[in-house]
Write an enzyme that holds these catalytic residues in place. Structure first.
Site, PDB file in Angstrom:
ATOM      1  N   GLY A 155      32.844  27.387  -0.509  1.00 36.06           N
ATOM      2  CA  GLY A 155      32.726  28.819  -0.275  1.00 36.06           C
ATOM      3  C   GLY A 155      33.295  29.244   1.060  1.00 36.06           C
ATOM      4  O   GLY A 155      34.039  28.512   1.705  1.00 36.06           O
ATOM      5  N   LEU A 203      35.566  31.435   1.462  1.00 29.54           N
ATOM      6  CA  LEU A 203      36.985  31.253   1.180  1.00 29.54           C
ATOM      7  C   LEU A 203      37.863  32.076   2.108  1.00 29.54           C
ATOM      8  O   LEU A 203      37.507  33.176   2.534  1.00 29.54           O
ATOM      9  CB  LEU A 203      37.291  31.619  -0.276  1.00 29.54           C
ATOM     10  CG  LEU A 203      36.505  30.871  -1.366  1.00 29.54           C
ATOM     11  CD1 LEU A 203      37.079  31.175  -2.732  1.00 29.54           C
ATOM     12  CD2 LEU A 203      36.493  29.370  -1.113  1.00 29.54           C
ATOM     13  N   GLY A 223      43.646  29.806   3.241  1.00 28.64           N
ATOM     14  CA  GLY A 223      43.930  28.419   2.900  1.00 28.64           C
ATOM     15  C   GLY A 223      43.438  28.068   1.500  1.00 28.64           C
ATOM     16  O   GLY A 223      44.140  27.399   0.728  1.00 28.64           O
ATOM     17  N   HIS A 224      42.236  28.529   1.156  1.00 28.41           N
ATOM     18  CA  HIS A 224      41.732  28.314  -0.200  1.00 28.41           C
ATOM     19  C   HIS A 224      42.579  29.077  -1.224  1.00 28.41           C
ATOM     20  O   HIS A 224      42.856  28.571  -2.317  1.00 28.41           O
ATOM     21  CB  HIS A 224      40.279  28.774  -0.310  1.00 28.41           C
ATOM     22  CG  HIS A 224      39.325  28.029   0.568  1.00 28.41           C
ATOM     23  ND1 HIS A 224      38.802  28.577   1.710  1.00 28.41           N
ATOM     24  CD2 HIS A 224      38.808  26.777   0.470  1.00 28.41           C
ATOM     25  CE1 HIS A 224      37.986  27.709   2.280  1.00 28.41           C
ATOM     26  NE2 HIS A 224      37.975  26.605   1.560  1.00 28.41           N
ATOM     27  N   GLN A 254      39.803  12.942   3.651  1.00 28.73           N
ATOM     28  CA  GLN A 254      39.099  13.286   2.422  1.00 28.73           C
ATOM     29  C   GLN A 254      40.046  13.181   1.231  1.00 28.73           C
ATOM     30  O   GLN A 254      39.704  12.615   0.184  1.00 28.73           O
ATOM     31  CB  GLN A 254      38.538  14.698   2.522  1.00 28.73           C
ATOM     32  CG  GLN A 254      37.978  15.251   1.219  1.00 28.73           C
ATOM     33  CD  GLN A 254      37.485  16.677   1.377  1.00 28.73           C
ATOM     34  OE1 GLN A 254      36.392  16.892   1.870  1.00 28.73           O
ATOM     35  NE2 GLN A 254      38.294  17.642   0.972  1.00 28.73           N
TER      36      GLN A 254
END
Length: 408
Positions: A58, A60, A63-64, A184
């Site tokens: 969330g 956002l 980039g998202h 990641q």
């Protein structure tokens, strides 16, 4: 899927409570269905094309949105894009304030829909972990103990566990993750390969603000003085990139010169052409010395970060590492191939991470200046260094695509 171990933080906006599934139509773009349960997600009709998933916690931002747009482009109009919004408690450690993590679900649904999402899956903690925190989890292995894993023990175990669950729940053909969270991304890619997940993992280049700062939900916590200090992270990465391309360009000139550079330097000095002679001396030195790419890149970045430590407020460095993208171990000084230069630091109470990809090459004797100037790291920058032209000041790099984050 990463979270910011920052404290204190501004109070978040009130969290949207789970409600019956509904459609949320933003001011621009088609409606996106908001789903809160695994049952509703299973009932979501699949389209004839592929399904892509973008996983978020969330809050956002652009980039998202770039991830969602990349997903839409990947699956096309016949495909389906699902965005997940879930603040995962398993990846928060002691002192990382889970309760204060920003929750802006209504705005998130609007942004996701405008970027091309068909559905937003925003489950509760009880929906994802119906029996409480799971006893069986995915271990990140040796890579999960390095860098971010060393600073945040157990963090990547929590990330991989929730990513695995969300992959099972959403059933995508492709999942997209940002390259800003490089470690990641590498671990998720490895998990999908090692555990035979039937999904393609794709990395999407980092999105930066105009001043070069990597977009992050955490940037909102920076005061103006803190933001000025935080710019040192991207400045350090750009300095490493530019110093590396300059060294490669100088070696390109050295290996392609038609006559001994040292003789040319002496002749120019005798004519009083001091600046040209100095340049020729530099070429001669490059011809006699091997490329020192990794050490040069590290030193250039370190110099910027050392200066930032003396700013007010100071930058408190956690790590600067030049690593192999396959296992995130430090590369040696004679390394050749793609590497990730990663940095993490605190400014005030906010912890930030960033990275850039670099490619280390060895020049060949038959390499021409034009060819060498566009080879390896940052071809455009190397071309400028070789020809004496310059790029626009402050221009951030375009993160190249590589083998990291593109596997089944």
């Amino acid at each position: 899927m990463t979270s910011s171990p920052t404290s204190p933080q501004p109070s978040p906006e009130p969290s949207s409570q789970p409600s019956p599934e509904r459609s949320s139509r933003p001011s621009a773009g088609p409606a996106a269905r908001l789903l809160h349960t695994a049952a509703a997600l299973r009932d979501l009709p699949r389209r004839s094309g592929a399904r892509a998933v973008v996983m978020t916690m969330g809050a956002l931002h652009e980039g998202h949105a770039s991830l969602v747009r990349a997903a839409r482009h990947r699956v096309g109009p016949e495909g389906q894009v699902v965005v997940t919004v879930f603040v995962n408690p398993l990846q928060f450690g002691a002192g990382e304030d889970l309760d204060r993590y920003p929750r802006t679900l209504d705005e998130d649904v609007e942004l996701a829909a405008a970027a091309g999402a068909d559905a937003v899956f925003a489950p509760s903690v009880d929906e994802v972990y119906p029996g409480g925190r799971p006893q069986v989890r995915i271990a990140a292995g040796p890579m999960g103990t390095l860098l971010e894993g060393a600073s945040r023990p157990g963090h990547f175990d929590g990330v991989l566990t929730v990513v695995a669950k969300l992959l099972h729940l959403t059933g995508p053909d492709v999942a997209l993750f940002g390259q800003k969270d490089a470690q990641q991304l590498a671990l998720i890619t490895r998990m999908a390969a090692d555990l035979n997940f039937p999904v393609e993992i794709v990395g999407v280049p980092t999105v930066r603000e105009d001043d070069g700062l990597a977009l992050s939900s955490r940037n909102r916590y920076l005061s103006l003085p803190e933001r000025r200090t935080a710019l040192s992270l991207s400045a350090a990465l750009f300095a490493a990139r530019d110093r590396l391309t300059a060294e490669e360009a100088l070696h390109a000139r050295a290996v392609s010169t038609a006559h001994p550079a040292q003789d040319r330097a002496a002749a120019l000095a005798a004519l009083g052409e001091d600046r040209a002679a100095a340049d020729a001396h530099a070429v001669a030195h490059a011809a006699a010395s091997p490329l020192q790419g990794p050490s040069v890149a590290r030193a250039a970045a370190r110099a910027v970060l050392d200066d930032a430590a003396r700013l007010e407020p100071p930058l408190l460095l956690d790590y600067l590492a030049l690593v192999d993208p396959s296992d995130f171990t430090e590369v040696p000084d004679d390394y050749e191939g793609e590497a990730v230069l990663a940095v993490a630091a605190k400014v005030g109470t906010t912890r930030l991470i960033d990275n850039i990809r670099l490619t280390f090459v060895s020049p060949r004797p038959d390499t021409t200046p034009a060819r060498q100037a566009t080879a390896g790291t940052g071809g455009t920058a190397a071309h400028h260094a070789a020809t004496g032209t310059s790029a626009a000041p402050g221009t951030p790099p375009t993160t190249p695509h590589g083998t990291l984050g593109a596997t089944r």
